[in-house]
Motif scaffolding. Structure first.
Motif, short mmCIF file in Angstrom:
data_model
loop_
_atom_site.label_atom_id
_atom_site.label_comp_id
_atom_site.label_asym_id
_atom_site.label_seq_id
_atom_site.Cartn_x
_atom_site.Cartn_y
_atom_site.Cartn_z
N ASP A 14 0.83 -1.20 0.00
CA ASP A 14 0.00 0.00 0.00
C ASP A 14 0.87 1.26 0.00
OD1 ASP A 14 -2.53 1.53 0.49
OD2 ASP A 14 -1.56 1.94 2.40
N MET A 15 1.84 1.27 0.91
CA MET A 15 2.66 2.47 1.08
C MET A 15 3.50 2.76 -0.17
SD MET A 15 6.10 3.22 2.00
CE MET A 15 6.62 1.87 3.05
N ARG A 18 1.40 3.67 -3.36
CA ARG A 18 0.88 5.04 -3.31
C ARG A 18 1.96 6.06 -3.64
NH1 ARG A 18 -3.45 6.23 1.28
NH2 ARG A 18 -4.54 4.25 1.37
N ARG A 19 3.13 5.84 -3.10
CA ARG A 19 4.21 6.81 -3.31
C ARG A 19 4.64 6.83 -4.78
NH1 ARG A 19 8.65 6.97 1.21
NH2 ARG A 19 8.56 9.17 0.68
N ARG A 22 1.85 8.50 -6.86
CA ARG A 22 1.89 9.96 -6.72
C ARG A 22 2.88 10.60 -7.69
NH1 ARG A 22 -0.01 12.67 -2.48
NH2 ARG A 22 1.80 14.01 -2.32
N ARG A 23 3.84 9.79 -8.14
CA ARG A 23 4.82 10.30 -9.10
C ARG A 23 4.47 9.93 -10.53
NH1 ARG A 23 6.51 10.26 -4.26
NH2 ARG A 23 8.12 11.68 -3.56
#
Lengths: 131, 87
Positions: A14-15, A18-19, A22-23
């Motif tokens: 998940d982490m 998401r990161r 976002r890019r």
């Protein structure tokens, strides 16, 4: 650019996804090594982030399979592991991984490796939040 | 004062089992990663930190605490260097 993240830990999946999203990266997820091998063929990612301690088929075995299959051998694989021993790096490279990084993830460092393996064209076209 | 005399200097350190290091690095990476995600969101969107993200940070922190407590207590109880320490 599509990245296949092979990771069995839900929070890590998940982490990190998401990161990356976002890019501007399109991230697809596999929860074990066998699913990772299958999705490498079916989803044709541009790059694979491979956790090494995986159920069903571990990351080393999954990478060996990917690198012996003519359909997937050209996909760059970055090994990710919470083990920080130098022997782990050698073991990952011997399995066919193109690069190696450790957890906890240093995102700028990982992004640099991703972009290098994608030939400099891998950086998301529109960096920023993804909804 | 030499490094050997400094509390916490390398001479006082004892390597942790590799499996424990692995178990600690995983939730630690989650704490750091979610914290960085919150920072990014706060910086870029100016919004309030997500309660969901904060709960994940707390859960990972509690997991590290439980791991440390489980790992350190048996070692301290059997460590002869602790025999002279006040209780």
């Amino acid at each position: 650019m599509k990245i296949l993240l092979v990771e069995d830990n839900e929070m890590n999946r998940d982490m990190l996804s998401r990161r990356l999203e976002r890019r501007g990266y399109n991230v697809v997820l596999a929860v074990d090594g066998q699913a990772g091998v299958d999705m490498a063929s079916s989803d044709a990612p541009d790059l694979i982030l491979m956790d090494m301690s995986l159920p069903v088929l571990d990351g080393w075995a999954a990478t060996r399979r990917l690198k012996t299959d003519t359909a997937t051998r050209g996909i760059p694989v970055i090994a990710l592991t919470a083990h920080a021993m130098s022997s782990d790096r050698e073991k990952a490279l011997e399995a066919g991984c193109d690069d190696y990084d450790t957890k906890p993830i240093d995102l700028p460092r990982l992004l640099g490796k991703i972009e290098t393996l994608l030939g400099g064209g891998g950086k998301a076209a529109t960096p920023g939040p993804s909804a | 004062m030499t490094e050997k005399q400094l509390p916490g200097g390398t001479a006082d350190r004892h390597p942790l089992p590799a499996s424990l290091v692995h178990d600690l690095r995983t939730p630690l990476g989650q704490i750091i990663g979610y914290a960085e995600l919150l920072i990014e969101e706060t910086q870029e969107e100016g919004g309030q930190p997500s309660l969901t993200h904060l709960e994940k940070i707390r859960a990972a922190g509690l997991r590290i605490l439980a791991l440390i407590e489980q790992s350190i207590e048996p070692v301290s109880a059997n460590d002869p260097r602790d025999e002279d320490l006040p209780s």
